[in-house]
Design an enzyme around this catalytic site. Structure first.
Site, PDB file in Angstrom:
ATOM      1  N   LYS A 199       8.739   4.659   1.758  1.00  0.00           N
ATOM      2  CA  LYS A 199       7.869   4.415   0.602  1.00  0.00           C
ATOM      3  C   LYS A 199       6.483   3.969   1.074  1.00  0.00           C
ATOM      4  O   LYS A 199       6.309   3.569   2.233  1.00  0.00           O
ATOM      5  CB  LYS A 199       8.496   3.334  -0.290  1.00  0.00           C
ATOM      6  CG  LYS A 199       8.628   1.971   0.385  1.00  0.00           C
ATOM      7  CD  LYS A 199       9.473   1.011  -0.464  1.00  0.00           C
ATOM      8  CE  LYS A 199       9.582  -0.348   0.207  1.00  0.00           C
ATOM      9  NZ  LYS A 199      10.526  -1.237  -0.501  1.00  0.00           N
ATOM     10  N   TYR A 251     -21.203 -13.484   6.303  1.00  0.00           N
ATOM     11  CA  TYR A 251     -21.589 -13.995   4.988  1.00  0.00           C
ATOM     12  C   TYR A 251     -21.275 -15.478   4.794  1.00  0.00           C
ATOM     13  O   TYR A 251     -20.263 -15.968   5.301  1.00  0.00           O
ATOM     14  CB  TYR A 251     -20.819 -13.250   3.889  1.00  0.00           C
ATOM     15  CG  TYR A 251     -21.204 -11.811   3.696  1.00  0.00           C
ATOM     16  CD1 TYR A 251     -22.525 -11.426   3.446  1.00  0.00           C
ATOM     17  CD2 TYR A 251     -20.222 -10.820   3.719  1.00  0.00           C
ATOM     18  CE1 TYR A 251     -22.849 -10.094   3.240  1.00  0.00           C
ATOM     19  CE2 TYR A 251     -20.549  -9.492   3.509  1.00  0.00           C
ATOM     20  CZ  TYR A 251     -21.863  -9.131   3.266  1.00  0.00           C
ATOM     21  OH  TYR A 251     -22.174  -7.832   3.056  1.00  0.00           O
ATOM     22  N   MET A 305     -16.132  -6.335   4.046  1.00  0.00           N
ATOM     23  CA  MET A 305     -15.392  -5.152   3.612  1.00  0.00           C
ATOM     24  C   MET A 305     -15.221  -4.132   4.744  1.00  0.00           C
ATOM     25  O   MET A 305     -14.165  -3.521   4.894  1.00  0.00           O
ATOM     26  CB  MET A 305     -16.092  -4.474   2.429  1.00  0.00           C
ATOM     27  CG  MET A 305     -15.267  -3.348   1.819  1.00  0.00           C
ATOM     28  SD  MET A 305     -16.093  -2.486   0.482  1.00  0.00           S
ATOM     29  CE  MET A 305     -16.170  -3.745  -0.766  1.00  0.00           C
TER      30      MET A 305
HETATM   31  C1  LIG Z   1      11.478  -1.678   0.438  1.00  0.00           C
HETATM   32  C2  LIG Z   1      12.934  -1.591   0.216  1.00  0.00           C
HETATM   33  C3  LIG Z   1      13.837  -1.639   1.288  1.00  0.00           C
HETATM   34  C4  LIG Z   1      13.410  -1.931   2.704  1.00  0.00           C
HETATM   35  O1  LIG Z   1      13.367  -3.318   2.910  1.00  0.00           O
HETATM   36  P1  LIG Z   1      13.072  -3.933   4.375  1.00  0.00           P
HETATM   37  O2  LIG Z   1      13.288  -5.372   4.193  1.00  0.00           O
HETATM   38  O3  LIG Z   1      11.660  -3.580   4.692  1.00  0.00           O
HETATM   39  O4  LIG Z   1      14.046  -3.285   5.293  1.00  0.00           O
HETATM   40  C5  LIG Z   1      15.186  -1.453   1.020  1.00  0.00           C
HETATM   41  N1  LIG Z   1      15.627  -1.241  -0.241  1.00  0.00           N
HETATM   42  C6  LIG Z   1      14.790  -1.221  -1.298  1.00  0.00           C
HETATM   43  C7  LIG Z   1      15.326  -1.014  -2.658  1.00  0.00           C
HETATM   44  C8  LIG Z   1      13.429  -1.408  -1.113  1.00  0.00           C
HETATM   45  O5  LIG Z   1      12.606  -1.399  -2.177  1.00  0.00           O
END
Ligand SMILES: *Cc1c(COP(=O)(O)O)cnc(C)c1O
Length: 398
Positions: free
Chosen positions: A50, A281, A329
């Site tokens: 993801k 800044y 930035m």
């Molecule tokens: C992001 C996610 C994971 C991965 O979690 P980690 O702790 O990074 O291994 C697993 N299951 C779901 C549903 C997630 O959203």
């Protein structure tokens, strides 16, 4: 006409040799991490890709993970799942967060498993399957204590019964029952046993409803590495896939993970300044001695957290040197002291193991500590201006 080199237009892709910074992604590290986790957990791995593979590139990481034996891919959204299919990836994919009016037909047609947590989602999936004339494969998600997605126990019986009715009708097939842990990063936390018990009960209820899920899954990275009772048929591995330990306890274990991403850039300005010079800044840093300042063309627009001010460091000239003053930035300033430094010198922002020597490049976990966040946020924050360059790509052939 003199050769002016390629012109940058609005559609020019930023290639590593033109970018101000690059994230070098070692796909052999991803593959090695999959093998390590599979061996430790003795359970197949669902590679969580993801958020563009935690910033590393979903497609490239997916191929490397599959090449190393991962059997599933997991993504959050339908768009992410369909992008993997468009890129030619045919492996099993689970997508887990959907609008109630999602285009489920597209997911069904692409053979993507659809995670379902609510009755209205299930009804919409079944409608799409009926219209399409092809069954949808769903994975029912129970809320066992995280209170995010998933059905709470009061709704679980209705959800599983409805799913069974759709199975009998031929529109839906339930492949899995699954859930997500709250605090597996703390080994032995009582919430783990409570969630396992709640999960077992959810599976019993599903079976009583007539379902026969082929897969049960609960573990994330931390649980896969430390809590055998959470592993079931599949471990959903995110952060560990990218070579970052999910917690202190796995870091101090015998499990060796290799960081997949090294964030590199280049010194683009060097100046010698006297004591009493204010830097960046807001007059927040003033030099206390004469020193050399080196300009790093990376800032919060590229994912360097502004909140790491006063703590962050980079590796330059074989030593760790602090970033001083506000992170802006697009740029920030390194105090090099009396170290020799030249325009174009390489800078490593992060890329080491968390336990590397003091002079080694910082780790993603260092940046997370400096910013008061977790490594996931650092990695997913690395911006689009940072070119991704892949090394050891031969490891990805599947
Ligand atoms: C992001 C996610 C994971 C991965 O979690 P980690 O702790 O990074 O291994 C697993 N299951 C779901 C549903 C997630 O959203």
């Amino acid at each position: 006409m003199p050769d002016e080199g390629p012109r940058l237009g609005p559609h020019t892709v930023v290639t590593p040799d033109r970018a101000l910074a690059e994230a070098v992604v070692d796909l052999a590290a991803v593959g090695g991490n999959v093998r390590t986790i599979t061996a430790v957990a003795e359970t197949p791995v669902l590679a969580v890709v993801k958020a563009n593979g935690f910033g590393h590139g979903a497609f490239e990481v997916a191929r490397a993970a599959l090449g190393a034996g991962a059997t599933w891919l997991g993504v959050t959204s339908a768009a992410e799942a369909l992008a993997l299919r468009s890129a030619g990836i045919g492996a099993p994919v689970l997508s887990w967060l959907h609008r109630p009016d999602e285009d489920f037909a597209a997911l069904i047609a692409a053979s993507v498993d659809i995670a379902v947590s609510t009755g209205p989602h299930l009804d919409a999936v079944a409608r799409s399957a009926r219209d399409l004339g092809a069954p949808a494969v769903v994975q029912l998600k129970a809320d066992t204590g995280l209170s995010r997605n998933g059905a709470v126990s009061a709704d679980w019986s209705d959800l599983t019964s409805a799913a069974r009715r759709y199975e009998v009708e031929g529109t839906v097939q339930v492949r899995a029952v699954w859930s997500h842990l709250t605090n597996a990063e703390v080994p032995g936390c009582p919430s783990i046993a409570q969630q396992v018990a709640a999960f077992e009960e959810a599976v019993r209820v599903a079976r009583r409803a007539g379902l026969d899920p082929a897969l049960l899954h609960l573990a994330n990275s931390a649980a896969a590495l430390t809590a055998a009772e959470t592993r079931y048929d599949l471990c959903r591995i995110g952060i560990a896939l990218y070579g970052v330990h999910p917690s202190h306890s796995t870091r101090t274990s015998a499990v060796t993970l290799r960081p997949a991403m090294t964030l590199r850039s280049t010194v683009v300005n060097v100046k010698r300044v006297p004591a009493g010079t204010s830097v960046s800044y807001g007059l927040r840093h003033v030099t206390d001695r004469s020193t050399t300042l080196a300009l790093l063309p990376l800032g919060f627009g590229d994912g360097l957290p502004r909140t790491a001010e006063g703590r962050a460091a980079v590796q330059l000239g074989g030593a760790r040197r602090p970033i001083v003053g506000r992170i802006a930035m697009d740029q920030c300033v390194i105090d090099v002291g009396d170290l020799p430094v030249a325009l174009g010198d390489p800078v490593v922002v992060f890329g080491s193991d968390d336990d590397a020597a003091p002079d080694a490049a910082p780790s993603v976990a260092d940046w997370a500590r400096w910013a008061g966040t977790n490594p996931h946020e650092i990695l997913t924050g690395i911006g689009a201006r940072v070119a991704r360059r892949y090394v050891n790509t031969e490891a990805t052939i599947v």
